[in-house]
Design a protein around this motif. Structure first.
Motif, PDB file in Angstrom:
ATOM      1  N   GLN A   1       0.830  -1.212   0.000  1.00 44.52           N
ATOM      2  CA  GLN A   1       0.000   0.000   0.000  1.00 44.52           C
ATOM      3  C   GLN A   1       0.865   1.263   0.000  1.00 44.52           C
ATOM      4  O   GLN A   1       0.595   2.228  -0.735  1.00 44.52           O
ATOM      5  CB  GLN A   1      -0.932  -0.005   1.208  1.00 44.52           C
ATOM      6  N   ASP A   2       1.919   1.253   0.846  1.00 45.04           N
ATOM      7  CA  ASP A   2       2.831   2.411   0.897  1.00 45.04           C
ATOM      8  C   ASP A   2       3.511   2.615  -0.451  1.00 45.04           C
ATOM      9  O   ASP A   2       3.666   3.754  -0.919  1.00 45.04           O
ATOM     10  CB  ASP A   2       3.889   2.211   1.993  1.00 45.04           C
ATOM     11  N   HIS A   3       3.905   1.503  -1.058  1.00 39.38           N
ATOM     12  CA  HIS A   3       4.561   1.586  -2.363  1.00 39.38           C
ATOM     13  C   HIS A   3       3.605   2.172  -3.395  1.00 39.38           C
ATOM     14  O   HIS A   3       3.994   3.035  -4.202  1.00 39.38           O
ATOM     15  CB  HIS A   3       5.027   0.185  -2.794  1.00 39.38           C
TER      16      HIS A   3
ATOM     17  N   ASP B   1       1.767   6.538  -6.758  1.00 33.14           N
ATOM     18  CA  ASP B   1       0.694   7.483  -7.103  1.00 33.14           C
ATOM     19  C   ASP B   1       1.127   8.931  -6.827  1.00 33.14           C
ATOM     20  O   ASP B   1       0.830   9.858  -7.610  1.00 33.14           O
ATOM     21  CB  ASP B   1      -0.575   7.158  -6.299  1.00 33.14           C
ATOM     22  N   ALA B   2       1.826   9.096  -5.690  1.00 32.33           N
ATOM     23  CA  ALA B   2       2.298  10.449  -5.338  1.00 32.33           C
ATOM     24  C   ALA B   2       3.304  10.958  -6.357  1.00 32.33           C
ATOM     25  O   ALA B   2       3.276  12.150  -6.764  1.00 32.33           O
ATOM     26  CB  ALA B   2       2.928  10.440  -3.945  1.00 32.33           C
TER      27      ALA B   2
ATOM     28  N   GLU C   1       9.417   8.686  -5.914  1.00 31.63           N
ATOM     29  CA  GLU C   1       9.949   7.614  -6.762  1.00 31.63           C
ATOM     30  C   GLU C   1      11.033   6.832  -6.035  1.00 31.63           C
ATOM     31  O   GLU C   1      11.109   5.597  -6.138  1.00 31.63           O
ATOM     32  CB  GLU C   1      10.497   8.199  -8.063  1.00 31.63           C
ATOM     33  N   LYS C   2      11.903   7.595  -5.290  1.00 35.50           N
ATOM     34  CA  LYS C   2      12.981   6.926  -4.549  1.00 35.50           C
ATOM     35  C   LYS C   2      12.406   6.026  -3.456  1.00 35.50           C
ATOM     36  O   LYS C   2      12.855   4.875  -3.273  1.00 35.50           O
ATOM     37  CB  LYS C   2      13.902   7.977  -3.928  1.00 35.50           C
TER      38      LYS C   2
ATOM     39  N   ALA D   1      11.490   0.573  -1.627  1.00 37.57           N
ATOM     40  CA  ALA D   1      10.600  -0.412  -1.007  1.00 37.57           C
ATOM     41  C   ALA D   1      10.473  -1.680  -1.849  1.00 37.57           C
ATOM     42  O   ALA D   1      10.105  -2.740  -1.321  1.00 37.57           O
ATOM     43  CB  ALA D   1       9.215   0.194  -0.779  1.00 37.57           C
ATOM     44  N   GLU D   2      10.778  -1.601  -3.123  1.00 43.99           N
ATOM     45  CA  GLU D   2      10.549  -2.746  -4.015  1.00 43.99           C
ATOM     46  C   GLU D   2      11.348  -3.998  -3.633  1.00 43.99           C
ATOM     47  O   GLU D   2      10.796  -5.102  -3.647  1.00 43.99           O
ATOM     48  CB  GLU D   2      10.841  -2.326  -5.462  1.00 43.99           C
TER      49      GLU D   2
END
Length: 248
Positions: free
Chosen positions: A62-64, A69-70, A115-116, A121-122
């Motif tokens: 969800q955070d990712h 989205d942000a 993006e960072k 997180a990926e």
């Protein structure tokens, strides 16, 4: 450490050799009952731990998504600000154009930050996804093992009851061999035969007595016949003798 503990517990239970455990147990049925309880409890605990791990993964995802989205949103804002700056600069309004270019730069900075964060997180998400997949696989293995345990337990109980029944039958058969009931039947048969012989004897005595009675009746009949014939012999003599006396 928690993940490793979960992995270790699941791996140990899944690798457990049920047949070997049964062979080593003094009371296999009780051992299997205990194993079923232990497995059930372990599965419940593992499911709770795996649920927490899955929950953490979903939060990361969800955070990712929010970061992605942000980043996209900040990118649109940067583009809008940059377009506005170009429009104002074309109109000769350099001061306001610079302000919108600065806003575009801020938006781009926010975009890069999002993006960072998404990119950072990926790897964690990928790792956690692999962990969750393995945990799910392990849980499936535990459920299969639990089903196997229950099946083994039921099979063992059924075989134990069958063996006990067979043992009871064999014991009864040995008892029959030791105390042969046919000998009792033989003695009873002999007793019945003696009673039947006694009745036959009584019948024979009764028949003999009846024969004697008939014989005595026959003797009386013969004697009566003799007397009758004697009387018949005497009657003609008496009839002839009477006229002879009259003539004299």
């Amino acid at each position: 450490m928690v993940k490793q503990s979960i992995f270790g517990r699941i791996s140990t239970l899944v690798r457990a050799n049920i047949n070997s455990l049964i062979d080593q147990a003094e009371d296999p049925e009780k051992m299997l009952d205990q194993l079923v309880r232990d497995y059930t409890n372990s599965i419940a605990e593992a499911e709770d731990a795996v649920a927490v791990t899955i929950g953490n993964l979903r939060m990361l995802e969800q955070d990712h998504k929010e970061d992605v989205d942000a980043a996209a949103d900040w990118g649109r804002k940067a583009l809008a600000a940059s377009s506005k700056a170009d429009e104002l600069r074309s109109a000769g309004n350099t001061a306001d154009a610079d302000k919108f270019d600065n806003l575009a730069k801020v938006a781009i900075g926010k975009q890069l930050q999002s993006e960072k964060e998404a990119k950072d997180a990926e790897p964690t998400i990928a790792s956690q996804t692999e962990v969750v997949d393995k945990l799910k696989e392990g849980l499936n293995g535990m459920h299969l093992k639990l089903d196997q345990l229950r099946s083994k337990r039921n099979e063992l109980v059924a075989r134990s009851k069958t063996a006990a029944a067979q043992s009871q039958v064999l014991g009864a058969m040995k008892s029959i061999d030791i105390q042969d009931p046919t000998s009792e039947l033989g003695r009873f048969d002999e007793k019945v035969r003696r009673e039947e012989a006694k009745v036959m004897g009584q019948q024979e005595l009764a028949s003999s007595s009846l024969d004697k009675q008939f014989e005595s009746l026959e003797d009386l009949g013969t004697q009566s016949e003799i007397e009758a014939r004697l009387a018949a012999l005497k009657q003609p003599v008496e009839l002839t003798a009477t006229p002879h006396r009259d003539q004299q």
